[in-house]
Design a protein around this motif. Structure first.
Motif, PDB file in Angstrom:
ATOM      1  N   MET A   1      -5.743 -24.905  69.389  1.00 38.80           N
ATOM      2  CA  MET A   1      -5.433 -24.990  68.153  1.00 38.80           C
ATOM      3  C   MET A   1      -5.329 -23.479  67.343  1.00 38.80           C
ATOM      4  N   THR A   2      -4.486 -23.499  66.625  1.00 45.53           N
ATOM      5  CA  THR A   2      -4.393 -21.767  66.180  1.00 45.53           C
ATOM      6  C   THR A   2      -5.571 -21.495  65.175  1.00 45.53           C
ATOM      7  N   ASN A   3      -5.977 -20.376  65.362  1.00 45.54           N
ATOM      8  CA  ASN A   3      -7.258 -19.932  64.553  1.00 45.54           C
ATOM      9  C   ASN A   3      -6.772 -19.688  63.131  1.00 45.54           C
ATOM     10  N   PRO A   4      -7.387 -20.393  62.278  1.00 44.91           N
ATOM     11  CA  PRO A   4      -7.207 -20.359  60.821  1.00 44.91           C
ATOM     12  C   PRO A   4      -6.977 -19.090  60.305  1.00 44.91           C
ATOM     13  N   ASN A   5      -7.696 -18.108  60.850  1.00 48.14           N
ATOM     14  CA  ASN A   5      -7.995 -16.567  60.361  1.00 48.14           C
ATOM     15  C   ASN A   5      -6.852 -15.832  61.146  1.00 48.14           C
ATOM     16  N   HIS A   6      -5.877 -16.513  61.867  1.00 45.80           N
ATOM     17  CA  HIS A   6      -4.743 -15.695  62.511  1.00 45.80           C
ATOM     18  C   HIS A   6      -4.192 -14.648  61.892  1.00 45.80           C
ATOM     19  N   LYS A   7      -4.116 -13.382  61.960  1.00 44.80           N
ATOM     20  CA  LYS A   7      -3.555 -12.434  61.395  1.00 44.80           C
ATOM     21  C   LYS A   7      -1.830 -12.322  61.918  1.00 44.80           C
ATOM     22  N   THR A   8      -1.134 -12.268  60.727  1.00 45.82           N
ATOM     23  CA  THR A   8       0.433 -11.922  60.969  1.00 45.82           C
ATOM     24  C   THR A   8       0.720 -10.870  60.264  1.00 45.82           C
ATOM     25  N   PRO A   9       1.829 -10.290  60.709  1.00 48.96           N
ATOM     26  CA  PRO A   9       2.444  -9.151  59.846  1.00 48.96           C
ATOM     27  C   PRO A   9       2.915  -9.542  58.332  1.00 48.96           C
ATOM     28  N   SER A  10       3.037  -8.897  57.500  1.00 43.57           N
ATOM     29  CA  SER A  10       3.546  -9.048  56.135  1.00 43.57           C
ATOM     30  C   SER A  10       5.106  -9.025  56.322  1.00 43.57           C
ATOM     31  N   VAL A 260       1.421 -24.558  74.163  1.00 44.89           N
ATOM     32  CA  VAL A 260       2.406 -24.255  73.321  1.00 44.89           C
ATOM     33  C   VAL A 260       1.692 -25.043  71.938  1.00 44.89           C
ATOM     34  N   PRO A 261       1.557 -26.386  71.974  1.00 46.47           N
ATOM     35  CA  PRO A 261       0.933 -26.930  70.831  1.00 46.47           C
ATOM     36  C   PRO A 261      -0.334 -26.734  70.372  1.00 46.47           C
ATOM     37  N   LEU A 267       4.826 -26.517  64.862  1.00 48.04           N
ATOM     38  CA  LEU A 267       6.035 -25.453  64.999  1.00 48.04           C
ATOM     39  C   LEU A 267       7.323 -26.433  64.886  1.00 48.04           C
ATOM     40  N   GLU A 268       8.257 -25.956  64.356  1.00 49.82           N
ATOM     41  CA  GLU A 268       9.528 -26.824  64.013  1.00 49.82           C
ATOM     42  C   GLU A 268      10.267 -26.901  65.624  1.00 49.82           C
ATOM     43  N   PRO A 269      10.521 -28.267  65.811  1.00 53.55           N
ATOM     44  CA  PRO A 269      11.092 -28.544  67.302  1.00 53.55           C
ATOM     45  C   PRO A 269      11.962 -27.779  67.878  1.00 53.55           C
ATOM     46  N   ALA A 270      13.034 -26.923  67.094  1.00 55.95           N
ATOM     47  CA  ALA A 270      14.098 -26.327  67.512  1.00 55.95           C
ATOM     48  C   ALA A 270      13.519 -24.982  67.891  1.00 55.95           C
ATOM     49  N   LEU A 271      12.183 -24.362  67.541  1.00 57.50           N
ATOM     50  CA  LEU A 271      11.567 -23.405  68.009  1.00 57.50           C
ATOM     51  C   LEU A 271      10.721 -23.375  69.045  1.00 57.50           C
ATOM     52  N   VAL A 272      10.349 -24.743  69.626  1.00 60.45           N
ATOM     53  CA  VAL A 272       9.530 -24.874  70.610  1.00 60.45           C
ATOM     54  C   VAL A 272       9.938 -24.438  72.065  1.00 60.45           C
ATOM     55  N   PRO A 273      11.329 -24.160  72.247  1.00 53.44           N
ATOM     56  CA  PRO A 273      11.671 -23.498  73.758  1.00 53.44           C
ATOM     57  C   PRO A 273      11.285 -21.976  73.556  1.00 53.44           C
ATOM     58  N   ALA A 274      11.709 -21.572  72.458  1.00 55.63           N
ATOM     59  CA  ALA A 274      11.250 -20.109  72.285  1.00 55.63           C
ATOM     60  C   ALA A 274       9.817 -19.783  72.274  1.00 55.63           C
ATOM     61  N   ALA A 275       9.025 -20.738  71.508  1.00 54.73           N
ATOM     62  CA  ALA A 275       7.497 -20.411  71.781  1.00 54.73           C
ATOM     63  C   ALA A 275       7.021 -20.556  73.148  1.00 54.73           C
ATOM     64  N   ALA A 276       7.647 -21.534  73.953  1.00 53.20           N
ATOM     65  CA  ALA A 276       7.286 -21.530  75.296  1.00 53.20           C
ATOM     66  C   ALA A 276       7.573 -20.389  76.444  1.00 53.20           C
ATOM     67  N   LEU A 277       8.838 -19.769  75.773  1.00 51.28           N
ATOM     68  CA  LEU A 277       8.894 -18.508  76.410  1.00 51.28           C
ATOM     69  C   LEU A 277       8.160 -17.333  76.143  1.00 51.28           C
ATOM     70  N   SER A 278       7.687 -17.691  74.957  1.00 50.12           N
ATOM     71  CA  SER A 278       6.716 -16.257  74.422  1.00 50.12           C
ATOM     72  C   SER A 278       5.500 -16.271  75.004  1.00 50.12           C
TER      73      SER A 278
END
Length: 310
Positions: A1-10, A260-261, A267-278
């Motif tokens: 599960m993604t950490n709720p404090n996950h930092k992302t760029p602005s 991945v999940p 995540l949007e289903p269309a982006l799941v393949p890219a997330a898996a590659l990441s």
């Protein structure tokens, strides 16, 4: 599960523009936004025109676009011509129109040459379309090489990671860096093995921090101001993803499909393949750092299973 404090760029998705127009966005720099919007291209590929008179066209865009007609019609009205065709890299949304633009202008092409036996050529990319459209460059470029004309000077900066042949270009006047797909203000860059390599990508970002460019003009989206601060945030984001992958492994996940999940919640289903590659790219890098190992014999691939070392 993604950490709720996950930092992302602005990230910023603000981008004033108008399709079908060659617009001046900085002294000596104009832009056409190609009409190829999508989840990986945002509003479309930015075709940049650098200089006055005899100009350089950076990233002509996809083969199916009308941007070549728009570009040449606009330059004809001002008595200018394309004298140089420059590629940041040979992904189809950047290089697809290079052959057509060269045929119509006679301008030489510049970029980093790919290997003749490159296994990625002919393969489908994360978006489902042709990934790489190679160009036989008239002038092959390497890190530090220069493309110049009377009104501009561009310096090549090799930034592998998103693609092995990726070059950014520093415009001397204005301290502008055309950052291609290496750094974009609207989203993170896709790093998709075997085309992408996370270790190379992070090393490229580290190198960019040490530079003094004032603004980035990326291949998708609007300009990136205070770029060194933004790049530091991108590195932090990737390091956090590494921690999330390690956490998933500790929790019992062994496959990319399990991870991945856990990491990309909602995540949007269309982006799941890219997330898996990441995730795969991150695992490759963790294997390189000897923190993770594959549990089955054979090469690293999307079907492998992984475990923590130590």
């Amino acid at each position: 599960m993604t950490n709720p404090n996950h930092k992302t760029p602005s990230f910023s998705r603000e981008m004033p523009f108008e399709y079908g127009k060659l617009e001046r966005i900085a002294p000596g720099v104009r832009r056409i936004v190609c009409e190829n919007p999508g989840p990986f291209t945002f509003k479309g590929t930015n075709l940049y025109v650098v200089g006055e008179g005899d100009v350089a066209a950076i990233d002509p865009g996809p083969a199916s676009g009308a941007q070549v007609d728009l570009l040449l019609d606009a330059l004809r009205q001002t008595g200018e011509r394309v004298a140089h065709i420059i590629l940041t890299h040979c992904h189809a949304d950047h290089s697809g129109a290079a052959a057509a633009l060269k045929e119509r202008t006679g301008a030489p092409t510049y970029g980093m040459a790919r290997k003749i036996d490159d296994p990625v050529i002919g393969k489908r990319g994360p978006s489902g379309g042709d990934f790489v459209i190679p160009v036989e460059f008239d002038v092959p470029l390497n890190h530090g090489d220069t493309v110049r004309d009377a009104s501009f000077e561009l310096h090549a900066v090799h930034t592998p990671g998103h693609a092995p042949d990726h070059l950014c270009f520093r415009l001397s006047d204005g301290d502008i860096l055309f950052s291609g797909d290496t750094v974009m203000g609207w989203n993170t860059s896709v790093v998709a093995p075997p085309e992408g390599n996370m270790g190379d990508y992070l090393r490229s970002l580290d190198m960019l921090i040490g530079r003094n460019d004032a603004v980035y003009f990326p291949a998708h989206g609007g300009p990136v101001h205070e770029p060194q601060r933004f790049v530091k945030a991108l590195i932090f984001h990737r390091r956090w993803r590494e921690l999330e992958v390690l956490e998933a492994l500790r929790a019992g996940a062994t496959s990319i499909g399990d991870m991945v999940p856990r990491i990309y919640n909602g995540l949007e289903p269309a982006l799941v393949p890219a997330a898996a590659l990441s995730v795969f790219a991150t695992l490759e890098h963790l294997v390189e750092k000897q923190l993770v190992a594959a549990t089955r014999p054979g090469t690293l691939d999307m079907a492998q299973e992984f475990a923590l070392l130590g």
